[in-house]
Scaffold this motif. Structure first.
Motif, short mmCIF file in Angstrom:
data_model
loop_
_atom_site.label_atom_id
_atom_site.label_comp_id
_atom_site.label_asym_id
_atom_site.label_seq_id
_atom_site.Cartn_x
_atom_site.Cartn_y
_atom_site.Cartn_z
N THR A 93 11.52 -38.71 18.95
CA THR A 93 11.46 -39.81 20.20
C THR A 93 10.21 -40.61 19.63
OG1 THR A 93 12.04 -38.55 21.86
CG2 THR A 93 10.83 -40.31 22.40
N TRP A 94 10.29 -41.91 19.39
CA TRP A 94 9.35 -42.51 18.59
C TRP A 94 8.71 -43.68 19.59
CZ3 TRP A 94 8.59 -41.25 13.83
CH2 TRP A 94 9.67 -40.54 13.05
N VAL A 95 7.17 -43.69 19.25
CA VAL A 95 6.54 -44.61 20.11
C VAL A 95 5.67 -45.41 18.96
CG1 VAL A 95 6.52 -43.18 21.94
CG2 VAL A 95 4.57 -42.89 20.39
N LYS A 96 5.02 -46.59 19.40
CA LYS A 96 4.11 -47.04 18.50
C LYS A 96 3.05 -46.30 18.18
CE LYS A 96 5.50 -51.61 17.41
NZ LYS A 96 5.13 -52.06 16.16
N ALA A 97 2.44 -46.35 16.79
CA ALA A 97 1.54 -45.47 16.54
C ALA A 97 0.13 -46.14 17.30
CB ALA A 97 1.17 -45.78 15.06
N THR A 98 -0.75 -45.06 17.80
CA THR A 98 -2.10 -45.51 18.43
C THR A 98 -3.11 -44.79 17.63
OG1 THR A 98 -1.93 -43.46 19.66
CG2 THR A 98 -1.05 -45.77 20.53
N ALA A 125 -4.20 -43.00 13.32
CA ALA A 125 -3.79 -43.15 11.97
C ALA A 125 -3.07 -41.74 11.36
CB ALA A 125 -4.99 -43.20 10.82
N ASP A 126 -2.92 -40.74 12.60
CA ASP A 126 -2.30 -39.51 12.26
C ASP A 126 -0.95 -39.54 12.49
OD1 ASP A 126 -4.93 -38.55 12.11
OD2 ASP A 126 -4.96 -38.18 14.24
N GLY A 127 -0.35 -38.94 11.47
CA GLY A 127 1.16 -38.81 11.36
C GLY A 127 1.99 -40.07 11.69
N CYS A 128 1.66 -40.88 10.90
CA CYS A 128 2.70 -42.47 10.90
C CYS A 128 3.63 -42.58 9.92
CB CYS A 128 1.59 -43.59 10.26
SG CYS A 128 0.17 -43.76 11.76
N PHE A 188 2.94 -49.29 12.48
CA PHE A 188 3.72 -48.01 12.36
C PHE A 188 4.13 -47.22 13.67
CE2 PHE A 188 1.15 -47.86 8.22
CZ PHE A 188 2.26 -48.70 7.35
N PHE A 189 4.74 -46.29 13.46
CA PHE A 189 5.33 -45.53 14.44
C PHE A 189 4.59 -43.97 14.28
CE2 PHE A 189 8.09 -48.87 13.91
CZ PHE A 189 8.42 -49.69 15.15
N GLN A 190 4.90 -43.39 15.67
CA GLN A 190 4.52 -41.84 15.81
C GLN A 190 5.42 -41.11 16.63
OE1 GLN A 190 0.59 -42.51 17.27
NE2 GLN A 190 -0.58 -41.68 15.38
N LEU A 191 5.69 -39.99 16.45
CA LEU A 191 6.66 -39.04 17.15
C LEU A 191 5.92 -38.81 18.51
CD1 LEU A 191 7.47 -36.46 14.57
CD2 LEU A 191 8.96 -37.82 15.66
#
Length: 612
Positions: free
Chosen positions: A286-291, A293-296, A318-321
């Motif tokens: 499930t992707w969300v907009k990155a908030t 710098a971790d796990g991008c 970028f995106f994050q899980l």
């Protein structure tokens, strides 16, 4: 009352043992030598891995024996039920036909036999027990439990305040608006076949999960497929946690199939022990907009690709899980303290993932196998992993002593603070480093703690980043290591922070020449560096008097050729003053061993002190 006869009860006793795990100490201390740069360092004594041993020692206490009641599938003298009811007396109850409403168990020692029954209770618990409960799936029967309906509330379909045991030889499909099965105690899967489709919760959620002789298919869930979480009250009494809680054990006779899961395939608070069986896991991200710098990950052409740490500074693009969706994960205890404040224990060196056998296939975006601040041991089995993140990752110690392991796709193939490869067949394809020893501490601490030791096994690495990268040292004393390393000049087939010692085994490390690193001059097995005028591809081999001593063909192992401009080779047959024919692609070079590190060809761009 209807009387039914069946075979006599049988006893299943589950024992498991784990060989003691000790790592051999390292005899190499003092100066280390980098090509193009100096370096000093030591590899510390092997880290304490007693926590892995403790799983075996406590196994007979945790999963010692299962009593006759749990394995009893005889339902003679059972009471026939064909409607919803409250059960207030101990005994055996035979359920068949179509039942609307709840089976509410208010007595101890209740045993339900499901025989071609369909039970529905929209938006509410279908089977609810205040005590330990045994459910037998009568042989060759099809059973269904569901609480899903239009606008129905969320509830666990099967719920118990104690242990829940499922045995027998029939089939059961469970459709839960929340979790399919929720046990405050231990879930024992001892027979039959389960098909689970969960709503907002887990497939199976319990304090601990023991699966032996059962087939479990979790076809959908918003959270984890198998979820073992310790009870809060236990942690209030002992916040350091007890290994007798929060674990998952998979026996050799078990089949687990997981797909369409938005959480982890198997998640346990304290440890996972897999002695065998067949496990297939496919999770969904499930992707969300990155908030941060971790796990991008970056999105290009509909594909999410993990980005390097230095690139993730531009995280806003970028995106994050949104949540963890790993294959198998260990180590994350959360509970409310006496003041009602949530506490999370991520850091516990006793978290462990142990795989002794079985067939395991994992296809995920997140890590394939993962332990938080704990250890990971693989001593057997066949493991296939495809992931966009790390294939096999342990926050502390990772040990592979046997097994057939392939990481066919990964960002980094194997990552841990310390890595000991003692045996097995290992094949890794990675977008970044193939094998990486690192942690989140300072560079000085990493030099002291991190290392890679290879003493056995057959290891193939195809990496776009470093083939082997240690933020401490590397020791190769045995086994066979073949690396098709990077073509980029910013990376190298071999990379260490404090040096590489070769004292045995076979090593072939091919890659770019810009940052090439050779083993240290205090190695005890002779090594050769060949630096070519231009890139080439094709088989690399070493022969003497027409006898081939070693050979590595990237295309036969990984399906395609790969360019390289430098090659480091080492084998036990190398001896001072003797000559060998070393073939790199279409060119054969006659090399005379003149020193512990014999260099042939153009000068190289100079080594670097390592990296993460």
């Amino acid at each position: 009352m209807k009387i039914f006869k069946m075979a006599k009860p049988f006893m299943i006793v589950l024992f498991f043992s784990l060989s003691l795990v000790f790592l051999a100490g390292c005899d190499f201390n003092g100066e280390w030598d980098h090509l193009g740069g100096g370096g000093t360092g030591e590899i510390q004594e092997d880290a304490d891995t007693d926590n892995i041993e403790n799983i075996g020692e406590e196994g007979s206490e945790i999963i010692a024996d299962i009593d006759d009641n749990q394995t009893d599938t005889d339902y003679q003298d059972s009471v026939s039920i064909q409607s919803a009811m409250k059960i207030e007396e101990s005994g055996k109850y035979y359920l068949s036909g179509n039942i609307s409403g709840q089976i509410n168990v208010k007595a101890e020692n209740v045993h339900l036999i499901l025989a071609d029954v369909t039970i529905t209770n929209l938006g509410k618990k279908v089977i609810n027990s205040d005590y330990d409960l045994i459910i037998t799936l009568a042989d060759d029967t099809e059973n269904k439990i569901s609480n899903i309906g239009d606008d129905a509330a969320e509830a666990n379909a099967i719920s118990g305040s104690g242990n829940i045991t499922i045995n027998g030889g029939g089939n059961l499909s469970v459709f839960g608006s929340k979790s399919c099965i929720k046990a405050d105690g231990i879930f024992y899967g001892l027979g039959g076949s389960l098909i689970l489709e969960a709503g907002s919760g887990h497939g199976i959620s319990a304090d601990s999960i023991i699966a032996s002789g059962i087939q479990i298919s979790v076809n959908s869930a918003k959270k984890d497929a198998l979820h073992a979480e310790t009870d809060d009250s236990v942690l209030l009494l002992d916040p350091t946690f007890s290994k007798k809680r929060g674990f998952v054990y998979i026996a050799p006779t078990t089949i687990i199939n997981v797909k369409n899961i938005y959480g982890d395939g198997i998640q346990a608070d304290t440890f996972v022990l897999i002695d065998g069986g067949e496990i297939t896991i496919h999770t969904l991200p499930t992707w969300v907009k990155a908030t941060s710098a971790d796990g991008c990950y970056k999105l290009s052409g509909g594909v999410y690709t993990k980005v390097a740490k230095d690139e993730s500074t531009r995280y806003t693009s970028f995106f994050q899980l949104d949540q963890s969706c790993k294959g198998i994960k260990v180590g994350e205890i959360d509970y409310d303290d006496l003041e009602g404040v949530e506490q999370v224990i991520y850091d516990n060196s006793e978290y462990s993932l142990v795989i002794n056998g079985g067939i395991i296939n994992i296809d995920v975006v997140d890590d394939g196998l993962h332990t938080n601040s704990g250890d990971l041991l693989i001593s057997g089995g066949t493991i296939n992993i495809s992931t966009s993140d790390d294939g096999i990752a342990a926050d502390k110690n990772l040990i592979i002593s046997d097994g057939d392991i392939e990481v066919s796709k990964s960002y980094e193939g194997i990552e841990a603070e310390t890595i000991s490869l003692k045996g097995g067949n290992i094949k890794i394809t990675s977008l970044d480093d193939g094998i990486n020893a690192t942690n989140d501490e300072s560079e000085a601490i990493q030099k002291q703690k991190c290392y890679i030791k290879i003493s056995g096994g057959k290891i193939f690495v195809n990496s776009s980043g470093d083939g082997i990268d240690s933020n401490g040292g590397v020791v190769i004393s045995g086994g066979e290591v073949y690396i098709a390393g990077p073509t980029s000049g910013a990376d190298a087939a071999l990379d260490s922070e404090t040096g590489i010692i070769v004292s045995g085994g076979i090593l072939v490390a091919a890659g770019s020449s810009g940052m090439v690193e050779t083993p240290a001059t205090n190695s005890t097995q002779y090594c050769v560096l060949i630096n070519l005028q231009s890139s080439t591809s094709g088989k690399i081999s070493v022969s003497k008097s027409s006898t081939t001593l070693l050979s590595f063909d990237c295309s036969s192992i990984f399906g395609s050729n790969k360019n390289y401009q430098s090659v480091v080779v080492s084998c036990p047959e190398f001896a001072l003053g003797e000559t060998f024919d070393i073939t790199t692609g279409s060119k054969t070079t006659n090399v005379s061993i003149s020193s512990i590190i014999t260099k042939v060809g153009n000068s190289v761009g100079g080594g670097r002190p390592g990296g993460r």
